[in-house]
Motif scaffolding. Structure first.
Motif, short mmCIF file in Angstrom:
data_model
loop_
_atom_site.label_atom_id
_atom_site.label_comp_id
_atom_site.label_asym_id
_atom_site.label_seq_id
_atom_site.Cartn_x
_atom_site.Cartn_y
_atom_site.Cartn_z
N ASN A 30 0.84 -1.20 0.00
CA ASN A 30 0.00 0.00 0.00
C ASN A 30 0.88 1.26 0.00
OD1 ASN A 30 -2.19 1.73 0.12
ND2 ASN A 30 -2.48 1.47 2.34
N TYR A 31 1.39 1.63 -1.17
CA TYR A 31 2.29 2.77 -1.27
C TYR A 31 2.07 3.51 -2.57
CZ TYR A 31 5.01 -0.21 -4.45
OH TYR A 31 5.41 -1.01 -5.49
N GLU A 32 2.64 4.71 -2.63
CA GLU A 32 2.70 5.49 -3.87
C GLU A 32 4.17 5.73 -4.19
OE1 GLU A 32 0.38 9.07 -4.16
OE2 GLU A 32 -1.07 8.35 -2.66
N LEU A 33 4.49 5.78 -5.47
CA LEU A 33 5.84 6.13 -5.88
C LEU A 33 5.98 7.64 -5.94
CD1 LEU A 33 6.70 3.54 -8.68
CD2 LEU A 33 7.66 3.67 -6.37
N LYS A 34 6.99 8.17 -5.28
CA LYS A 34 7.24 9.61 -5.28
C LYS A 34 8.74 9.85 -5.47
CE LYS A 34 3.27 10.90 -2.41
NZ LYS A 34 2.80 11.71 -1.25
N SER A 35 9.10 11.11 -5.63
CA SER A 35 10.51 11.43 -5.82
C SER A 35 10.84 12.77 -5.20
CB SER A 35 10.86 11.45 -7.31
OG SER A 35 10.19 12.50 -7.98
N LEU A 36 12.12 12.97 -4.98
CA LEU A 36 12.64 14.20 -4.37
C LEU A 36 13.91 14.58 -5.13
CD1 LEU A 36 12.09 16.02 -1.79
CD2 LEU A 36 13.83 14.63 -0.66
N THR A 37 14.01 15.82 -5.55
CA THR A 37 15.20 16.28 -6.26
C THR A 37 16.11 17.02 -5.29
OG1 THR A 37 13.98 16.46 -8.34
CG2 THR A 37 16.07 17.63 -8.19
N MET A 38 17.30 16.51 -5.10
CA MET A 38 18.25 17.07 -4.16
C MET A 38 18.89 18.34 -4.74
SD MET A 38 17.91 15.05 -1.64
CE MET A 38 19.32 15.38 -0.58
N PRO A 39 19.52 19.16 -3.90
CA PRO A 39 20.15 20.40 -4.38
C PRO A 39 21.18 20.19 -5.49
CG PRO A 39 19.97 20.43 -2.00
CD PRO A 39 19.55 19.06 -2.43
N ASP A 40 21.83 19.02 -5.52
CA ASP A 40 22.81 18.77 -6.56
C ASP A 40 22.18 18.23 -7.84
OD1 ASP A 40 22.09 16.21 -5.88
OD2 ASP A 40 24.10 15.55 -5.30
N GLY A 41 20.84 18.17 -7.86
CA GLY A 41 20.14 17.70 -9.05
C GLY A 41 19.81 16.22 -9.06
N ALA A 42 20.36 15.48 -8.10
CA ALA A 42 20.08 14.05 -8.03
C ALA A 42 18.61 13.82 -7.69
CB ALA A 42 20.97 13.39 -6.99
N LYS A 43 18.00 12.87 -8.37
CA LYS A 43 16.60 12.55 -8.15
C LYS A 43 16.50 11.27 -7.32
CE LYS A 43 12.21 11.90 -10.62
NZ LYS A 43 11.59 11.80 -11.96
N ILE A 44 15.83 11.37 -6.17
CA ILE A 44 15.66 10.24 -5.28
C ILE A 44 14.22 9.72 -5.43
CG2 ILE A 44 15.86 9.38 -2.92
CD1 ILE A 44 18.43 10.62 -4.06
N GLU A 45 14.08 8.50 -5.87
CA GLU A 45 12.76 7.89 -6.00
C GLU A 45 12.52 6.98 -4.80
OE1 GLU A 45 13.11 6.09 -9.90
OE2 GLU A 45 11.89 7.72 -10.74
N TYR A 46 11.29 6.98 -4.32
CA TYR A 46 11.01 6.19 -3.12
C TYR A 46 9.54 5.78 -3.07
CZ TYR A 46 9.48 10.85 -1.56
OH TYR A 46 8.87 12.07 -1.48
N LYS A 47 9.30 4.76 -2.27
CA LYS A 47 7.94 4.32 -1.97
C LYS A 47 7.45 5.11 -0.76
CE LYS A 47 8.63 -0.47 -3.54
NZ LYS A 47 8.63 -1.90 -3.11
N ALA A 48 6.27 5.68 -0.87
CA ALA A 48 5.70 6.49 0.21
C ALA A 48 4.52 5.77 0.84
CB ALA A 48 5.27 7.85 -0.32
N TYR A 49 4.66 5.40 2.10
CA TYR A 49 3.58 4.79 2.88
C TYR A 49 3.12 5.87 3.87
CZ TYR A 49 5.73 0.41 1.23
OH TYR A 49 6.27 -0.60 0.47
N GLU A 50 1.96 6.42 3.65
CA GLU A 50 1.56 7.59 4.43
C GLU A 50 0.23 7.37 5.13
OE1 GLU A 50 3.82 11.10 1.93
OE2 GLU A 50 1.77 10.60 1.33
#
Length: 505
Positions: A30-50
């Motif tokens: 039971n999750y959604e796929l989300k992402s976060l872009t770091m200051p250096d431009g790297a994109k972090i993808e993760y499973k979000a269980y909220e």
């Protein structure tokens, strides 16, 4: 044979039904796929269980949930080596909803490191529910801490379902959140909290954590007023500009502090007793270490703020590599880097003393000091309730004093005493009451404590006493007072995450 088969099928169906109806069982799908872009431009993808409820008996659905984030890139780290960063967003002892990752603090960095991230909500000052038309304050002490403990139990309870290792939980908080992190570390599996957690329907599991990260913890509340006045009283008629009535309160509170300091039975790193008589010299070692490190890193420190130093020839690079750690673990021989290369100057300043009146006056000019009492102000000299007064109040929303000094000033009754029920709640909110002379199973093994050198939100005594008592009891404590740092947290993340990596190797 058929009877045995039917019995087995029936048992499996029963177990499946139990699991399906267990509200504290984690659902890994039971999750959604989300992402976060770091200051250096790297994109972090993760499973979000909220929005996960961590107790069965929910009193306040707005706060008693946690959010869990699992990065898709786990850095090839097996679960048993993957830490869980539990970051609370508590500030001012206010209620805090479950949070989301941010590039501006340790949460985003944790995901980029491949850690599991948990950001629980917690009740606190300002959280209320309506029950039969009556407004009920849900955030009185120790409810906020109980919520964080219940969230910890949820992680342990679901260790086989949640990625990462629940035996490697690192709590992290700032200010009142730093106090909560300290409480989580100091009170793991303490039986005093069990009746509360059972009533909440928390998971039947451990609430111990592996390590506590505490930035400027606003803790030891029932002694914080006397510690504040004992330290800052020298500024009362100068930069603080107190009137006669305030000075009288300050003096009375300060007079209580020496007995408390002596009761702690603290020792310095050489095993010498730290008492009220030599405490200020003990405290100097931390400020001197902070200033010395700042000077080595190229910081300019004015001569007018009380940092006394002299200049001597700088040792050679080889000599510095061979020297031993000093004050607060600061390596005297650490190569000083500027632009990736050792500094080329042949001389450096060495800090030798602190002029306390000048230095504390400097701190007071950066951010005005609190008026006495700094924390238990309710009703003293006509003051209104602080957030701490409200947290120790009742479910009807009425604030409460939590020291007998302020209670007696407020009521005008010099024999007034705190109720046993309130005294117990005060104890449950003070980590100092749970740190003994020896290592206790359930207390966090590792501690990372920071308090800025110009942070006046509480006295320097509070974090120094916490760090020293933990160290005296045999725990691994990384404590420092960063130079010219105000009241803040989650800074110098390279230092923090290097420390985390060291503890899990």
């Amino acid at each position: 044979m058929k009877h045995k088969l039917f019995a087995l099928i029936g048992l499996m169906a029963t177990v499946s039904s139990i699991h399906a109806t267990d509200p504290l069982k984690f659902d890994p799908d039971n999750y959604e796929l989300k992402s976060l872009t770091m200051p250096d431009g790297a994109k972090i993808e993760y499973k979000a269980y909220e929005g996960i409820y961590y107790v069965k008996n929910i009193e306040d659905s707005a706060y008693q949930t946690l959010n869990l984030y699992v990065p898709l890139d786990r850095k090839d780290r097996p679960d048993e080596k993957t830490p869980i960063l539990m970051r609370n967003n508590v500030g001012g002892y206010m209620a805090s909803p479950a949070g989301t990752p941010s590039v501006a603090d340790a949460t985003g960095r944790a995901l980029s490191e491949g850690f599991i991230l948990c950001i629980p909500g917690a009740r606190g000052n300002g959280s209320t529910v309506t029950d039969n038309g009556v407004t009920v304050s849900t955030g009185i002490a120790p409810n906020g801490l109980l919520d964080l403990k219940a969230a910890t139990r949820y992680l342990h309870y679901n260790d086989n379902l949640i990625p990462g290792n629940s035996n490697l939980i690192f709590t992290d908080g700032t200010s009142a959140g730093g106090a909560m992190s300290a409480l989580q570390g100091a009170t793991g599996d303490v039986r005093d909290y069990e009746p509360y957690l059972k009533k909440m329907g928390a998971a039947d599991a451990s609430d111990a954590v592996f390590a506590s990260i505490c930035y400027c913890p606003i803790t030891d509340l029932n002694h914080a007023d006397m510690e504040y006045e004992w330290l800052y009283g020298c500024t009362n008629t100068g930069v603080r500009h107190l009137d006669a009535a305030q000075i009288a309160v300050s003096d009375e509170l300060a007079a209580q502090c020496p007995a408390y300091i002596n009761s702690l039975n603290l020792k310095d790193t050489n095993g010498n007793s730290v008492t009220a008589d030599n405490y200020m010299d003990f405290l100097k070692t931390f400020i001197m270490a902070s200033a010395h490190k700042a000077l080595e890193e190229g910081c300019e420190i004015p001569d007018t703020i009380g940092i006394v130093r002299y200049q001597k020839p700088r040792p050679t690079f080889a000599q510095r590599l061979g020297s031993a750690p000093v004050n607060g673990g600061m390596p005297a021989g650490r190569p000083v880097m500027e632009g990736g290369a050792p500094r080329k100057t042949e001389y450096t300043d060495y800090v030798t003393d602190v002029d306390w009146v000048k230095y504390l006056s400097y701190v007071a000019t950066q951010t005005p000091l609190k008026t006495p009492p700094a924390f238990d102000a309710y009703g003293v000299l006509g003051a209104s309730a602080t957030p701490e007064n409200r947290v120790f109040g009742n479910t009807e929303g009425t604030p409460s004093n939590f020291t007998e000094y302020s209670l007696r000033k407020h009521t005008g009754n010099d024999k007034a005493t705190l109720s046993p029920e309130l005294q117990n709640r005060i104890k449950l909110m003070n980590p100092m009451d749970f740190i003994g002379d020896t290592v206790r199973k359930g207390t966090a093994e590792h501690w990372y404590i920071r308090h800025g050198a110009k942070d006046r939100d509480t006295s320097f005594l509070v974090p120094v006493n916490l760090a020293t008592k933990l160290s005296n009891a045999g725990y691994d404590v990384n404590f420092f007072i960063p130079w010219n740092r105000p009241h803040s947290g989650d800074y110098n993340l390279d230092d923090l995450f290097n420390w985390i990596q060291e503890t899990i190797r």
